[in-house]
Write an enzyme that holds these catalytic residues in place. Sequence first.
Site, PDB file in Angstrom:
ATOM      1  N   HIS A   1       0.846  -1.216   0.000  1.00 28.63           N
ATOM      2  CA  HIS A   1       0.000   0.000   0.000  1.00 28.63           C
ATOM      3  C   HIS A   1       0.873   1.254   0.000  1.00 28.63           C
ATOM      4  O   HIS A   1       0.706   2.146  -0.832  1.00 28.63           O
ATOM      5  CB  HIS A   1      -0.911  -0.006   1.232  1.00 28.63           C
ATOM      6  CG  HIS A   1      -1.686   1.258   1.432  1.00 28.63           C
ATOM      7  ND1 HIS A   1      -2.996   1.415   1.030  1.00 28.63           N
ATOM      8  CD2 HIS A   1      -1.328   2.458   1.965  1.00 28.63           C
ATOM      9  CE1 HIS A   1      -3.419   2.646   1.317  1.00 28.63           C
ATOM     10  NE2 HIS A   1      -2.420   3.301   1.893  1.00 28.63           N
ATOM     11  N   GLU A   2       1.824   1.326   0.918  1.00 31.92           N
ATOM     12  CA  GLU A   2       2.636   2.551   1.046  1.00 31.92           C
ATOM     13  C   GLU A   2       3.437   2.823  -0.225  1.00 31.92           C
ATOM     14  O   GLU A   2       3.601   3.967  -0.651  1.00 31.92           O
ATOM     15  CB  GLU A   2       3.575   2.446   2.259  1.00 31.92           C
ATOM     16  CG  GLU A   2       2.858   2.356   3.596  1.00 31.92           C
ATOM     17  CD  GLU A   2       1.813   3.459   3.814  1.00 31.92           C
ATOM     18  OE1 GLU A   2       0.802   3.198   4.482  1.00 31.92           O
ATOM     19  OE2 GLU A   2       1.977   4.572   3.264  1.00 31.92           O
TER      20      GLU A   2
ATOM     21  N   HIS B   1       1.676   4.873  -2.667  1.00 32.03           N
ATOM     22  CA  HIS B   1       1.845   6.322  -2.450  1.00 32.03           C
ATOM     23  C   HIS B   1       3.203   6.767  -2.976  1.00 32.03           C
ATOM     24  O   HIS B   1       3.296   7.809  -3.642  1.00 32.03           O
ATOM     25  CB  HIS B   1       1.777   6.655  -0.952  1.00 32.03           C
ATOM     26  CG  HIS B   1       0.430   6.489  -0.342  1.00 32.03           C
ATOM     27  ND1 HIS B   1      -0.729   6.930  -0.929  1.00 32.03           N
ATOM     28  CD2 HIS B   1       0.053   5.909   0.828  1.00 32.03           C
ATOM     29  CE1 HIS B   1      -1.771   6.624  -0.168  1.00 32.03           C
ATOM     30  NE2 HIS B   1      -1.326   6.012   0.913  1.00 32.03           N
TER      31      HIS B   1
ATOM     32  N   HIS C   1      -5.355   7.705  -1.945  1.00 27.99           N
ATOM     33  CA  HIS C   1      -6.245   6.658  -1.436  1.00 27.99           C
ATOM     34  C   HIS C   1      -7.414   6.439  -2.383  1.00 27.99           C
ATOM     35  O   HIS C   1      -7.931   7.352  -3.002  1.00 27.99           O
ATOM     36  CB  HIS C   1      -6.745   7.033  -0.036  1.00 27.99           C
ATOM     37  CG  HIS C   1      -5.725   6.755   1.012  1.00 27.99           C
ATOM     38  ND1 HIS C   1      -5.604   7.498   2.167  1.00 27.99           N
ATOM     39  CD2 HIS C   1      -4.746   5.818   1.058  1.00 27.99           C
ATOM     40  CE1 HIS C   1      -4.608   7.017   2.886  1.00 27.99           C
ATOM     41  NE2 HIS C   1      -4.064   6.000   2.256  1.00 27.99           N
TER      42      HIS C   1
END
Lengths: 81, 384
Positions: free
Chosen positions: B122-123, B126, B132
Amino acid sequence: APLSEEDAPSEITTGAFAYLSKYGYIRNDNPQASTIRRLEDYHSAIRNFQQFYRLPETGQMDEETSRLMSYPRCGMPDVIQ
Amino acid sequence: RRYSDSGDKWDHEDITYRILNFTPDLTEEEIVDAIERAFKVWSDVTPLTFRRVFNVPGDIHIQFSEYDHGDGVAFDGNGGTLAHAYFPGNGIGGDAHFDDSEIFSVFLSDDDKVDLFMVAAHEFGHSLGLGHSSEIQALMAPFYIAYDPEFSLGYDDLHGIQSIYGINSDPRPGDRYIPQRPQPSPPDPEVERCSKSFNAVAFIRNELFLFKGKNFWRMREQGKPLEGYPVEMGQFWHGLPPKIDAAYERHDGKIVFLKGSHYWIYEGVDMDPNYPRPLHEFGLPADVDGALPWGRTGKTYFFKGEIYWRYDEYENRMDKGYPKPIKENWFGVPNNIDAVFRHYDGYSWNTYFIRHRRYWRFDESLGQVDLGFPRNFGVDWMGC
Protein backbone atom coordinates in the site's frame (compact mmCIF):
# COMPACT_ATOMS: atom_id res chain seq x y z
CA ALA A 1 -5.27 23.63 15.81
CA PRO A 2 -7.45 20.73 16.93
CA LEU A 3 -10.49 21.64 18.96
CA SER A 4 -9.98 21.57 22.70
CA GLU A 5 -12.70 20.05 24.85
CA GLU A 6 -14.05 23.37 26.23
CA ASP A 7 -14.66 25.13 22.93
CA ALA A 8 -16.02 22.12 21.01
CA PRO A 9 -19.79 22.15 20.64
CA SER A 10 -21.02 19.26 22.75
CA GLU A 11 -21.76 17.05 19.80
CA ILE A 12 -18.31 17.34 18.25
CA THR A 13 -16.01 14.70 19.63
CA THR A 14 -12.49 16.03 19.44
CA GLY A 15 -11.19 12.63 18.36
CA ALA A 16 -13.47 12.58 15.35
CA PHE A 17 -12.67 16.21 14.55
CA ALA A 18 -8.93 15.47 14.73
CA TYR A 19 -9.38 12.38 12.54
CA LEU A 20 -11.41 14.25 9.90
CA SER A 21 -8.90 17.06 9.97
CA LYS A 22 -5.86 14.76 9.76
CA TYR A 23 -7.20 12.84 6.79
CA GLY A 24 -8.17 15.93 4.81
CA TYR A 25 -11.93 16.12 5.29
CA ILE A 26 -11.80 19.45 7.12
CA ARG A 27 -9.93 22.31 5.59
CA ASN A 28 -8.74 23.68 8.91
CA ASP A 29 -7.84 26.87 7.07
CA ASN A 30 -9.39 29.09 9.69
CA PRO A 31 -8.74 27.79 13.20
CA GLN A 32 -10.39 30.90 14.61
CA ALA A 33 -13.65 30.15 12.82
CA SER A 34 -16.79 30.58 14.88
CA THR A 35 -18.18 27.57 16.68
CA ILE A 36 -21.15 27.53 14.33
CA ARG A 37 -18.80 27.47 11.38
CA ARG A 38 -16.90 24.63 12.98
CA LEU A 39 -20.11 22.73 13.53
CA GLU A 40 -21.00 23.17 9.88
CA ASP A 41 -17.48 22.07 8.89
CA TYR A 42 -17.76 19.08 11.16
CA HIS A 43 -21.04 17.82 9.75
CA SER A 44 -20.03 18.39 6.14
CA ALA A 45 -16.72 16.63 6.82
CA ILE A 46 -18.57 13.62 8.22
CA ARG A 47 -20.79 13.67 5.15
CA ASN A 48 -17.73 13.81 2.87
CA PHE A 49 -16.18 10.85 4.71
CA GLN A 50 -19.43 8.91 4.39
CA GLN A 51 -19.72 9.76 0.70
CA PHE A 52 -16.09 8.70 0.11
CA TYR A 53 -16.82 5.26 1.59
CA ARG A 54 -20.38 5.00 0.35
CA LEU A 55 -21.94 5.05 3.80
CA PRO A 56 -25.38 6.61 4.35
CA GLU A 57 -24.65 10.35 4.16
CA THR A 58 -26.22 11.37 7.48
CA GLY A 59 -23.60 13.95 8.44
CA GLN A 60 -23.88 12.44 11.92
CA MET A 61 -21.25 10.42 13.78
CA ASP A 62 -23.33 7.26 13.64
CA GLU A 63 -22.14 3.82 14.65
CA GLU A 64 -21.13 2.64 11.18
CA THR A 65 -19.11 5.79 10.57
CA SER A 66 -17.28 5.71 13.89
CA ARG A 67 -16.55 2.00 13.45
CA LEU A 68 -14.88 2.60 10.11
CA MET A 69 -12.87 5.41 11.69
CA SER A 70 -11.60 3.01 14.35
CA TYR A 71 -9.90 0.67 11.86
CA PRO A 72 -6.08 0.65 11.70
CA ARG A 73 -5.05 2.56 8.61
CA CYS A 74 -2.45 4.40 6.57
CA GLY A 75 -1.48 7.81 7.92
CA MET A 76 -1.78 9.57 4.55
CA PRO A 77 -4.78 11.89 4.01
CA ASP A 78 -7.72 10.54 1.98
CA VAL A 79 -8.37 13.93 0.46
CA ILE A 80 -5.26 15.39 -1.19
CA GLN A 81 -5.41 19.11 -0.50
CA ARG B 1 -12.75 4.59 -11.03
CA ARG B 2 -12.30 5.07 -7.32
CA TYR B 3 -8.53 5.58 -7.22
CA SER B 4 -6.91 8.99 -6.86
CA ASP B 5 -3.52 10.13 -7.98
CA SER B 6 -1.40 12.88 -6.54
CA GLY B 7 -0.27 14.28 -9.86
CA ASP B 8 3.31 13.47 -8.87
CA LYS B 9 5.25 10.70 -10.62
CA TRP B 10 8.84 9.57 -11.07
CA ASP B 11 10.45 10.80 -14.29
CA HIS B 12 12.42 7.55 -14.64
CA GLU B 13 11.42 3.90 -14.58
CA ASP B 14 14.36 2.31 -12.74
CA ILE B 15 13.42 3.30 -9.20
CA THR B 16 15.96 2.77 -6.42
CA TYR B 17 15.17 2.12 -2.78
CA ARG B 18 17.20 1.97 0.40
CA ILE B 19 16.25 0.27 3.67
CA LEU B 20 17.51 2.53 6.45
CA ASN B 21 16.75 0.24 9.40
CA PHE B 22 14.83 -2.89 10.42
CA THR B 23 12.03 -3.70 12.86
CA PRO B 24 13.07 -6.14 15.60
CA ASP B 25 9.86 -8.11 14.97
CA LEU B 26 11.35 -9.89 11.97
CA THR B 27 14.71 -11.06 10.67
CA GLU B 28 16.36 -8.88 8.04
CA GLU B 29 15.77 -11.62 5.47
CA GLU B 30 12.04 -11.59 6.19
CA ILE B 31 11.91 -7.79 5.97
CA VAL B 32 13.86 -7.63 2.71
CA ASP B 33 11.69 -10.40 1.24
CA ALA B 34 8.42 -8.66 2.21
CA ILE B 35 9.65 -5.38 0.71
CA GLU B 36 10.75 -7.06 -2.50
CA ARG B 37 7.37 -8.80 -2.79
CA ALA B 38 5.62 -5.47 -2.16
CA PHE B 39 7.56 -3.74 -4.95
CA LYS B 40 6.87 -6.69 -7.25
CA VAL B 41 3.13 -6.02 -6.93
CA TRP B 42 3.74 -2.78 -8.87
CA SER B 43 6.61 -3.82 -11.15
CA ASP B 44 4.52 -6.72 -12.46
CA VAL B 45 1.95 -4.35 -13.96
CA THR B 46 4.03 -1.34 -15.02
CA PRO B 47 7.34 -0.71 -16.83
CA LEU B 48 8.87 0.21 -13.46
CA THR B 49 11.81 -1.70 -11.96
CA PHE B 50 12.98 -1.49 -8.36
CA ARG B 51 16.59 -1.85 -7.30
CA ARG B 52 17.93 -1.81 -3.73
CA VAL B 53 20.87 0.49 -3.06
CA PHE B 54 23.18 0.62 -0.03
CA ASN B 55 24.98 3.60 1.53
CA VAL B 56 23.94 5.93 -1.29
CA PRO B 57 20.73 7.97 -1.55
CA GLY B 58 17.83 6.13 -3.17
CA ASP B 59 14.56 7.41 -4.58
CA ILE B 60 12.57 5.65 -1.86
CA HIS B 61 13.96 5.47 1.68
CA ILE B 62 12.30 2.91 3.95
CA GLN B 63 12.46 3.26 7.74
CA PHE B 64 10.81 1.91 10.90
CA SER B 65 10.17 4.56 13.54
CA GLU B 66 7.99 5.32 16.52
CA TYR B 67 6.06 8.46 17.52
CA ASP B 68 7.86 11.65 16.44
CA HIS B 69 10.45 10.67 13.85
CA GLY B 70 11.48 13.97 12.39
CA ASP B 71 9.05 14.52 9.52
CA GLY B 72 6.47 16.46 11.52
CA VAL B 73 3.90 13.68 11.26
CA ALA B 74 4.30 11.67 14.46
CA PHE B 75 3.10 8.09 14.77
CA ASP B 76 0.56 7.21 17.44
CA GLY B 77 1.72 4.01 19.13
CA ASN B 78 0.24 0.56 18.58
CA GLY B 79 -2.88 0.56 16.36
CA GLY B 80 -4.36 3.62 14.62
CA THR B 81 -1.85 4.77 12.01
CA LEU B 82 0.34 1.90 10.76
CA ALA B 83 2.56 3.73 8.28
CA HIS B 84 2.69 6.64 5.86
CA ALA B 85 4.57 7.47 2.67
CA TYR B 86 5.28 10.51 0.52
CA PHE B 87 4.43 11.07 -3.13
CA PRO B 88 7.30 11.02 -5.68
CA GLY B 89 9.77 13.87 -5.46
CA ASN B 90 13.18 14.90 -4.12
CA GLY B 91 14.27 14.58 -0.51
CA ILE B 92 11.53 12.94 1.53
CA GLY B 93 9.51 12.40 -1.66
CA GLY B 94 8.77 8.70 -2.15
CA ASP B 95 9.92 7.72 1.33
CA ALA B 96 7.90 5.16 3.32
CA HIS B 97 7.81 5.20 7.13
CA PHE B 98 6.45 2.27 9.16
CA ASP B 99 5.21 2.68 12.73
CA ASP B 100 7.46 0.43 14.77
CA SER B 101 5.00 0.44 17.66
CA GLU B 102 3.09 -2.06 15.55
CA ILE B 103 3.96 -5.75 15.67
CA PHE B 104 4.97 -6.62 12.14
CA SER B 105 4.68 -10.17 10.85
CA VAL B 106 4.85 -12.03 7.56
CA PHE B 107 2.45 -14.62 6.18
CA LEU B 108 0.24 -14.28 9.26
CA SER B 109 -3.20 -12.75 9.65
CA ASP B 110 -3.28 -12.64 13.45
CA ASP B 111 -5.47 -9.80 14.71
CA ASP B 112 -2.74 -8.28 16.87
CA LYS B 113 -0.09 -8.27 14.14
CA VAL B 114 0.40 -6.26 10.95
CA ASP B 115 1.51 -8.00 7.78
CA LEU B 116 4.53 -6.06 6.51
CA PHE B 117 3.98 -7.08 2.89
CA MET B 118 0.40 -5.78 2.75
CA VAL B 119 1.26 -2.46 4.43
CA ALA B 120 4.37 -1.97 2.31
CA ALA B 121 2.52 -2.71 -0.94
CA HIS B 122 0.00 0.00 0.00
CA GLU B 123 2.64 2.55 1.05
CA PHE B 124 4.69 1.99 -2.10
CA GLY B 125 1.52 2.86 -4.03
CA HIS B 126 1.84 6.32 -2.45
CA SER B 127 5.61 6.36 -3.12
CA LEU B 128 4.70 5.96 -6.81
CA GLY B 129 2.04 8.68 -6.81
CA LEU B 130 -1.26 7.00 -5.95
CA GLY B 131 -3.58 8.53 -3.35
CA HIS B 132 -6.25 6.66 -1.44
CA SER B 133 -8.98 4.80 -3.22
CA SER B 134 -12.54 4.90 -1.96
CA GLU B 135 -12.97 1.35 -3.24
CA ILE B 136 -12.95 -0.27 0.18
CA GLN B 137 -11.52 -3.55 -1.19
CA ALA B 138 -8.69 -1.86 -3.06
CA LEU B 139 -5.09 -2.14 -1.88
CA MET B 140 -5.04 1.67 -1.93
CA ALA B 141 -8.01 1.99 0.39
CA PRO B 142 -6.62 3.54 3.59
CA PHE B 143 -7.71 0.75 5.91
CA TYR B 144 -5.41 -2.13 6.74
CA ILE B 145 -6.08 -5.36 4.85
CA ALA B 146 -4.87 -8.45 6.68
CA TYR B 147 -2.45 -10.79 4.96
CA ASP B 148 -4.19 -12.62 2.11
CA PRO B 149 -2.29 -15.57 0.61
CA GLU B 150 -4.33 -15.20 -2.56
CA PHE B 151 -3.71 -11.44 -2.80
CA SER B 152 -3.58 -9.94 -6.28
CA LEU B 153 -3.93 -6.34 -7.38
CA GLY B 154 -7.55 -5.28 -7.95
CA TYR B 155 -8.87 -3.48 -10.99
CA ASP B 156 -9.00 -0.06 -9.32
CA ASP B 157 -5.36 -0.22 -8.18
CA LEU B 158 -4.23 -1.61 -11.54
CA HIS B 159 -6.08 1.10 -13.45
CA GLY B 160 -4.72 3.75 -11.12
CA ILE B 161 -1.05 2.84 -11.40
CA GLN B 162 -1.21 2.20 -15.14
CA SER B 163 -2.86 5.58 -15.69
CA ILE B 164 0.38 7.07 -14.30
CA TYR B 165 3.09 4.76 -15.71
CA GLY B 166 1.44 2.72 -18.46
CA ILE B 167 1.38 -1.05 -18.68
CA ASN B 168 4.09 -3.65 -18.34
CA SER B 169 4.93 -4.10 -22.00
CA ASP B 170 6.40 -7.57 -21.68
CA PRO B 171 4.33 -9.31 -19.05
CA ARG B 172 5.31 -12.93 -18.84
CA PRO B 173 2.09 -14.99 -19.07
CA GLY B 174 0.56 -15.53 -15.69
CA ASP B 175 2.93 -12.94 -14.38
CA ARG B 176 0.23 -11.30 -12.23
CA TYR B 177 1.54 -11.04 -8.71
CA ILE B 178 0.60 -13.91 -6.40
CA PRO B 179 2.47 -13.88 -3.08
CA GLN B 180 4.74 -16.91 -2.85
CA ARG B 181 3.25 -18.19 0.38
CA PRO B 182 5.34 -20.91 1.95
CA GLN B 183 3.65 -24.25 1.40
CA PRO B 184 1.45 -24.95 4.43
CA SER B 185 3.30 -27.53 6.41
CA PRO B 186 2.86 -28.96 9.89
CA PRO B 187 4.35 -26.47 12.36
CA ASP B 188 8.01 -27.42 12.23
CA PRO B 189 9.42 -26.72 15.69
CA GLU B 190 12.70 -25.78 14.04
CA VAL B 191 10.79 -23.12 12.08
CA GLU B 192 9.02 -22.14 15.29
CA ARG B 193 12.44 -21.56 16.80
CA CYS B 194 12.75 -18.42 14.68
CA SER B 195 9.30 -17.43 13.64
CA LYS B 196 7.25 -17.29 16.80
CA SER B 197 7.44 -15.97 20.33
CA PHE B 198 7.95 -18.21 23.36
CA ASN B 199 5.38 -19.06 26.00
CA ALA B 200 7.94 -19.07 28.82
CA VAL B 201 11.69 -18.93 29.42
CA ALA B 202 13.37 -20.05 32.65
CA PHE B 203 16.97 -20.19 33.92
CA ILE B 204 17.13 -23.62 35.54
CA ARG B 205 20.31 -25.29 36.88
CA ASN B 206 22.38 -22.65 35.02
CA GLU B 207 20.76 -23.47 31.70
CA LEU B 208 18.11 -21.64 29.76
CA PHE B 209 14.89 -23.55 29.05
CA LEU B 210 12.67 -22.03 26.34
CA PHE B 211 9.11 -23.29 26.12
CA LYS B 212 6.88 -23.06 23.06
CA GLY B 213 3.69 -25.07 22.61
CA LYS B 214 4.46 -28.65 23.60
CA ASN B 215 8.20 -28.30 22.96
CA PHE B 216 11.19 -26.80 24.70
CA TRP B 217 14.77 -25.89 23.80
CA ARG B 218 17.81 -25.90 26.11
CA MET B 219 20.70 -23.49 25.95
CA ARG B 220 23.92 -23.08 27.90
CA GLU B 221 25.34 -20.23 25.88
CA GLN B 222 23.41 -17.37 24.34
CA GLY B 223 22.72 -17.98 20.67
CA LYS B 224 23.58 -21.69 20.79
CA PRO B 225 20.55 -23.92 21.49
CA LEU B 226 21.69 -27.45 22.33
CA GLU B 227 21.71 -30.01 19.55
CA GLY B 228 18.83 -32.47 19.53
CA TYR B 229 16.28 -29.89 20.67
CA PRO B 230 13.40 -29.09 20.71
CA VAL B 231 12.08 -31.99 22.71
CA GLU B 232 8.55 -32.55 23.92
CA MET B 233 8.02 -31.27 27.46
CA GLY B 234 6.07 -34.40 28.33
CA GLN B 235 9.27 -36.45 27.89
CA PHE B 236 10.77 -34.63 30.85
CA TRP B 237 7.97 -33.39 33.02
CA HIS B 238 5.24 -35.99 33.03
CA GLY B 239 1.79 -34.54 33.52
CA LEU B 240 2.71 -31.01 32.54
CA PRO B 241 0.33 -29.51 29.93
CA PRO B 242 1.66 -27.73 26.78
CA LYS B 243 1.63 -23.95 26.25
CA ILE B 244 2.54 -23.00 29.80
CA ASP B 245 2.40 -19.32 30.81
CA ALA B 246 5.52 -19.15 32.99
CA ALA B 247 8.21 -21.25 34.68
CA TYR B 248 11.01 -20.61 37.19
CA GLU B 249 13.46 -22.34 39.48
CA ARG B 250 12.63 -21.58 43.08
CA HIS B 251 15.26 -20.72 45.69
CA ASP B 252 15.09 -24.33 46.97
CA GLY B 253 15.77 -25.74 43.50
CA LYS B 254 12.20 -26.85 42.84
CA ILE B 255 10.74 -25.92 39.45
CA VAL B 256 7.42 -24.06 39.34
CA PHE B 257 5.28 -24.13 36.20
CA LEU B 258 2.23 -21.89 35.79
CA LYS B 259 -0.54 -22.26 33.28
CA GLY B 260 -3.94 -20.56 33.37
CA SER B 261 -5.36 -20.68 36.88
CA HIS B 262 -3.11 -23.53 38.09
CA TYR B 263 0.50 -24.23 38.95
CA TRP B 264 2.67 -27.34 39.25
CA ILE B 265 5.80 -27.93 41.30
CA TYR B 266 8.47 -30.42 40.25
CA GLU B 267 11.48 -31.83 42.03
CA GLY B 268 13.68 -32.31 38.98
CA VAL B 269 11.42 -34.16 36.57
CA ASP B 270 9.08 -35.54 39.24
CA MET B 271 5.87 -33.73 40.06
CA ASP B 272 5.29 -33.13 43.75
CA PRO B 273 2.15 -34.88 45.00
CA ASN B 274 -1.24 -33.11 45.01
CA TYR B 275 -0.52 -30.89 42.01
CA PRO B 276 -1.77 -28.93 40.07
CA ARG B 277 -3.00 -26.46 42.65
CA PRO B 278 -5.00 -23.21 42.11
CA LEU B 279 -3.00 -20.11 41.32
CA HIS B 280 -5.03 -17.98 43.73
CA GLU B 281 -3.02 -19.62 46.54
CA PHE B 282 -0.27 -17.18 45.50
CA GLY B 283 -2.80 -14.35 45.66
CA LEU B 284 -2.58 -14.04 41.87
CA PRO B 285 -5.35 -13.42 39.32
CA ALA B 286 -6.57 -15.94 36.76
CA ASP B 287 -3.27 -16.30 34.94
CA VAL B 288 0.11 -14.61 34.47
CA ASP B 289 2.32 -13.58 31.54
CA GLY B 290 5.67 -14.25 33.21
CA ALA B 291 7.44 -15.14 36.47
CA LEU B 292 10.86 -13.89 37.56
CA PRO B 293 12.73 -15.25 40.58
CA TRP B 294 15.04 -12.54 41.95
CA GLY B 295 18.23 -14.42 42.72
CA ARG B 296 18.48 -15.98 46.14
CA THR B 297 16.31 -13.29 47.76
CA GLY B 298 13.34 -15.63 47.76
CA LYS B 299 11.35 -12.91 46.03
CA THR B 300 9.50 -13.80 42.82
CA TYR B 301 7.96 -11.20 40.52
CA PHE B 302 4.82 -12.10 38.59
CA PHE B 303 3.79 -10.05 35.55
CA LYS B 304 0.36 -9.77 33.98
CA GLY B 305 -0.79 -7.13 31.44
CA GLU B 306 0.28 -3.74 32.79
CA ILE B 307 0.92 -4.75 36.41
CA TYR B 308 3.22 -6.93 38.52
CA TRP B 309 3.37 -8.51 41.94
CA ARG B 310 6.20 -9.46 44.31
CA TYR B 311 5.81 -12.74 46.14
CA ASP B 312 7.85 -13.82 49.17
CA GLU B 313 8.69 -17.51 48.77
CA TYR B 314 9.88 -17.84 52.38
CA GLU B 315 6.76 -16.26 53.89
CA ASN B 316 4.54 -17.84 51.21
CA ARG B 317 2.62 -14.64 50.72
CA MET B 318 2.42 -11.61 48.44
CA ASP B 319 4.33 -8.57 49.63
CA LYS B 320 2.28 -5.59 50.64
CA GLY B 321 1.60 -2.72 48.22
CA TYR B 322 1.24 -4.96 45.17
CA PRO B 323 0.22 -5.12 42.36
CA LYS B 324 1.97 -2.09 40.92
CA PRO B 325 2.16 -0.73 37.36
CA ILE B 326 5.10 -2.23 35.46
CA LYS B 327 6.08 1.20 34.14
CA GLU B 328 6.53 2.43 37.74
CA ASN B 329 9.71 0.47 38.40
CA TRP B 330 10.70 -1.34 35.21
CA PHE B 331 11.51 1.63 32.98
CA GLY B 332 11.24 0.78 29.31
CA VAL B 333 9.70 -2.64 29.85
CA PRO B 334 6.52 -3.12 27.77
CA ASN B 335 3.16 -4.34 29.01
CA ASN B 336 1.71 -7.72 28.07
CA ILE B 337 5.00 -9.56 27.97
CA ASP B 338 5.20 -13.19 26.82
CA ALA B 339 8.11 -14.24 29.02
CA VAL B 340 10.76 -12.92 31.41
CA PHE B 341 13.97 -14.48 32.69
CA ARG B 342 17.26 -13.65 34.37
CA HIS B 343 20.49 -14.83 32.80
CA TYR B 344 24.08 -14.84 33.95
CA ASP B 345 26.39 -14.29 30.99
CA GLY B 346 29.54 -15.02 32.93
CA TYR B 347 30.01 -11.36 33.86
CA SER B 348 26.75 -10.07 35.19
CA TRP B 349 23.13 -10.87 35.71
CA ASN B 350 20.61 -9.25 33.38
CA THR B 351 16.86 -9.53 33.19
CA TYR B 352 15.27 -10.07 29.78
CA PHE B 353 11.68 -9.46 28.76
CA ILE B 354 10.19 -11.02 25.63
CA ARG B 355 7.10 -9.94 23.74
CA HIS B 356 6.25 -11.56 20.42
CA ARG B 357 9.63 -11.76 18.70
CA ARG B 358 11.20 -8.74 20.36
CA TYR B 359 13.19 -8.68 23.60
CA TRP B 360 14.37 -6.01 26.00
CA ARG B 361 17.47 -6.23 28.25
CA PHE B 362 16.84 -4.66 31.63
CA ASP B 363 19.85 -3.32 33.49
CA GLU B 364 19.26 -4.27 37.12
CA SER B 365 21.69 -1.71 38.51
CA LEU B 366 20.26 1.21 36.50
CA GLY B 367 16.69 -0.03 36.81
CA GLN B 368 15.94 0.55 33.14
CA VAL B 369 16.05 -1.08 29.74
CA ASP B 370 19.41 -0.74 28.01
CA LEU B 371 19.70 1.47 24.95
CA GLY B 372 19.38 -0.26 21.58
CA PHE B 373 16.51 -2.44 22.67
CA PRO B 374 14.15 -4.02 21.66
CA ARG B 375 16.00 -6.39 19.40
CA ASN B 376 14.97 -9.59 17.62
CA PHE B 377 15.12 -12.51 20.03
CA GLY B 378 15.49 -15.23 17.40
CA VAL B 379 18.48 -13.56 15.82
CA ASP B 380 20.30 -12.80 19.10
CA TRP B 381 19.43 -15.90 21.12
CA MET B 382 18.22 -18.70 18.88
CA GLY B 383 20.86 -18.52 16.18
CA CYS B 384 18.30 -17.49 13.53
